[in-house]
Design a protein around this motif. Structure first.
Motif, PDB file in Angstrom:
ATOM      1  N   SER A   1       1.315  -1.443   0.074  1.00  0.00           N
ATOM      2  CA  SER A   1       0.199  -0.112  -0.002  1.00  0.00           C
ATOM      3  C   SER A   1       1.155   1.644   0.219  1.00  0.00           C
ATOM      4  CB  SER A   1      -0.710   0.696   1.192  1.00  0.00           C
ATOM      5  OG  SER A   1      -0.469   0.716   2.321  1.00  0.00           O
ATOM      6  N   ALA A   2       0.177   2.510   0.002  1.00  0.00           N
ATOM      7  CA  ALA A   2       1.237   3.675  -0.796  1.00  0.00           C
ATOM      8  C   ALA A   2       1.753   3.877   1.803  1.00  0.00           C
ATOM      9  CB  ALA A   2       0.386   4.925   0.072  1.00  0.00           C
ATOM     10  N   SER A   3       1.143   2.982   2.546  1.00  0.00           N
ATOM     11  CA  SER A   3       1.801   3.373   3.238  1.00  0.00           C
ATOM     12  C   SER A   3       3.106   2.325   3.885  1.00  0.00           C
ATOM     13  CB  SER A   3       0.215   3.107   4.546  1.00  0.00           C
ATOM     14  OG  SER A   3      -0.690   4.531   4.506  1.00  0.00           O
ATOM     15  N   ASP A   4       3.233   1.790   2.854  1.00  0.00           N
ATOM     16  CA  ASP A   4       4.209   0.818   2.770  1.00  0.00           C
ATOM     17  C   ASP A   4       5.391   1.344   2.992  1.00  0.00           C
ATOM     18  OD1 ASP A   4       2.285  -1.598   4.292  1.00  0.00           O
ATOM     19  OD2 ASP A   4       2.227  -2.340   2.247  1.00  0.00           O
ATOM     20  N   TYR A   5       6.627   0.837   3.627  1.00  0.00           N
ATOM     21  CA  TYR A   5       7.766   1.589   3.504  1.00  0.00           C
ATOM     22  C   TYR A   5       8.949   0.290   3.326  1.00  0.00           C
ATOM     23  CZ  TYR A   5      10.576   5.857   1.879  1.00  0.00           C
ATOM     24  OH  TYR A   5      11.187   6.223   1.552  1.00  0.00           O
ATOM     25  N   PRO A   6      10.276   0.454   2.153  1.00  0.00           N
ATOM     26  CA  PRO A   6      10.967  -0.401   2.325  1.00  0.00           C
ATOM     27  C   PRO A   6      12.088  -0.797   3.432  1.00  0.00           C
ATOM     28  CG  PRO A   6      11.461   0.784   0.898  1.00  0.00           C
ATOM     29  CD  PRO A   6       9.744   1.531   1.540  1.00  0.00           C
ATOM     30  N   LEU A   7      12.471  -1.476   4.341  1.00  0.00           N
ATOM     31  CA  LEU A   7      13.333  -1.064   5.398  1.00  0.00           C
ATOM     32  C   LEU A   7      14.899  -1.714   4.752  1.00  0.00           C
ATOM     33  CD1 LEU A   7      11.960  -2.466   8.528  1.00  0.00           C
ATOM     34  CD2 LEU A   7      12.275  -0.218   7.446  1.00  0.00           C
ATOM     35  N   VAL A   8      14.974  -1.851   3.337  1.00  0.00           N
ATOM     36  CA  VAL A   8      16.452  -2.980   2.693  1.00  0.00           C
ATOM     37  C   VAL A   8      16.442  -1.697   1.168  1.00  0.00           C
ATOM     38  CG1 VAL A   8      16.639  -4.378   3.722  1.00  0.00           C
ATOM     39  CG2 VAL A   8      15.222  -4.235   1.599  1.00  0.00           C
ATOM     40  N   THR A   9      16.910  -1.792   0.629  1.00  0.00           N
ATOM     41  CA  THR A   9      17.114  -1.093  -0.600  1.00  0.00           C
ATOM     42  C   THR A   9      16.855  -2.898  -1.844  1.00  0.00           C
ATOM     43  OG1 THR A   9      19.191  -1.974  -0.789  1.00  0.00           O
ATOM     44  CG2 THR A   9      19.633   0.311   0.168  1.00  0.00           C
ATOM     45  N   GLN A  10      16.436  -2.392  -3.156  1.00  0.00           N
ATOM     46  CA  GLN A  10      15.732  -3.550  -3.958  1.00  0.00           C
ATOM     47  C   GLN A  10      17.623  -3.978  -4.046  1.00  0.00           C
ATOM     48  OE1 GLN A  10      13.013  -3.665  -5.549  1.00  0.00           O
ATOM     49  NE2 GLN A  10      12.570  -2.863  -2.853  1.00  0.00           N
ATOM     50  N   ASP A  11      18.106  -3.355  -4.599  1.00  0.00           N
ATOM     51  CA  ASP A  11      19.675  -4.310  -4.434  1.00  0.00           C
ATOM     52  C   ASP A  11      19.865  -5.574  -2.977  1.00  0.00           C
ATOM     53  OD1 ASP A  11      20.540  -3.124  -7.012  1.00  0.00           O
ATOM     54  OD2 ASP A  11      22.557  -2.243  -6.342  1.00  0.00           O
ATOM     55  N   ASP A  12      19.482  -4.534  -2.322  1.00  0.00           N
ATOM     56  CA  ASP A  12      19.795  -5.823  -1.141  1.00  0.00           C
ATOM     57  C   ASP A  12      18.411  -7.241  -1.811  1.00  0.00           C
ATOM     58  OD1 ASP A  12      21.934  -4.187  -0.298  1.00  0.00           O
ATOM     59  OD2 ASP A  12      19.890  -3.244   2.257  1.00  0.00           O
TER      60      ASP A  12
END
Length: 379
Positions: free
Chosen positions: A182-193
């Protein structure tokens, strides 16, 4: 971590978990598509609202592990992800920020603002994507311009997710896992990770949080009949009860869990194309099924966190300490080129994993042990 109060508009766990688990049972027994099922709640996390930024920072695993760069895997083994990022009224800026934090040229993205969002918000999002230099050049960000009406306790949420899956299957065959956020979610790692952590996995694995212990939900969620006005109305209103009640199904088993999943490409194909009749049967069953907003997630070395308000200062801390992301820019990766950084696309077949990759790989290794022992599977 302590669970936040869940906004019901993003959660339909009893519906989607049962739907997915039923599909998985059929595919694993009859078609051999799925070799293991892992718990998704280990990949997602919720930040407690009362913790300050100073309290959060020491808790990040990156501060406790070696900061040295990990060697990337060979190019052919690097996977690709397909994302759905959904929003509603007032979510334009949150969705735009989350999209930038998640972006990588290897992946595919479908974004959706539902019909409750004002037309000017949807038009603004479409214009931003069309006129964005990177998005227009790579062509891997697609907006559902004919917005769906989504009632977040009804079957229209499931239908919207399947709609996005169908678009992703049509636009590209070259992706390995589907992730809905959802728009309220957020990553804690990079996409490379993330790409590095998943590179060694069997591409047929699915990550789902689930349990067959329904408890009170059997009576309050599974047996009532509901009508979802989102199926036939152009304005949003809540679901309402109908009579009579129904008994629990005997042709299949119900599961409850989280609405957030990581699904393999082969399994998504089975759900959407439906060469077995089960997907259509279950979707029709859930047309009158009320979903449950009582989902909870656990503390873990998670890849994603939720649920954030717009411009939450915690997001700035995540950008700085975990993602290395500058304001209004992409999360840096090996693909980034040009000046300013990430203004041009370099070699997106290269990745540069950081400490987040090691943290996530440790989590996946622990999940793999359970899977090898036959634990945490739909039974």
């Amino acid at each position: 971590m302590v669970s936040l109060n869940m906004e019901r508009k993003w959660v339909f766990p009893l519906v989607i978990s049962s739907l997915i688990c039923m599909f998985l049972l059929v595919t694993s027994f009859n078609m051999g598509l799925v070799s293991s099922v892992y718990r998704i709640n280990s990949l997602f996390s919720i930040f407690p609202a009362h913790i300050s930024m100073n309290q959060r920072k020491p808790g990040y695993a990156e501060s406790k592990i070696n900061q040295g760069a990990l060697p990337p895997p060979p190019g052919p083994t690097i996977p690709r992800f397909a994302y759905l990022v959904s929003g509603s009224k007032g979510d334009l800026e949150k969705l735009w920020r989350t999209l930038h934090a998640l972006y990588h040229p290897r992946n595919q993205y479908v974004v959706h603002l539902d019909l409750e969002a004002p037309a000017d918000e949807r038009l603004a999002l479409a214009s931003r994507i069309k006129n964005h230099t990177i998005f227009s050049k790579v062509g891997n960000v697609y907006m559902i311009t004919k917005a769906n009406m989504v009632t977040y306790r009804g079957p229209t949420m499931v239908a919207n997710t399947l709609h996005a899956c169908a678009i992703l299957l049509k636009r590209s065959k070259d992706w390995d896992w589907f992730i809905n956020l959802s728009a309220s979610d957020y990553p804690l790692v990079t996409q490379d990770d993330l790409l590095y952590a998943f590179s060694a996995l069997n591409r047929n694995l699915n990550f789902i949080e689930h349990t067959s212990q329904l408890g009170w939900k059997a009576d309050k969620r599974a047996m009532p009949l509901i009508i979802d006005p989102g199926l036939y109305m152009s304005t949003k209103s809540d679901v309402f009860l109908a009579t009579p009640r129904r008994t629990l199904p005997t042709a299949f088993k119900l599961f409850t869990g989280s609405a957030w999943t990581v699904l393999s490409h082969s399994f998504v194909e089975f759900c959407v194309w439906g060469w077995d009749n089960l997907p259509r049967t279950l979707l029709m069953y859930y047309t009158n099924f009320v979903s449950s907003p009582e989902d909870k997630m656990i503390r873990s070395n998670a890849a994603f966190a939720r649920k954030f308000k717009q411009d939450d200062p915690v997001l700035d801390t995540i950008d700085k300490d975990l993602l290395g992301r500058a304001s209004r820019s992409f999360t840096p990766g090996a693909w980034c080129s040009g000046k300013p950084k990430c203004s041009e696309v370099g070699d997106f077949n290269k990745i540069k994993p950081g400490p987040g990759a090691q943290r996530l790989r440790q989590l996946i290794a622990a999940l793999a042990i359970k899977a090898n022992l036959g634990q945490d599977q739909c039974k």
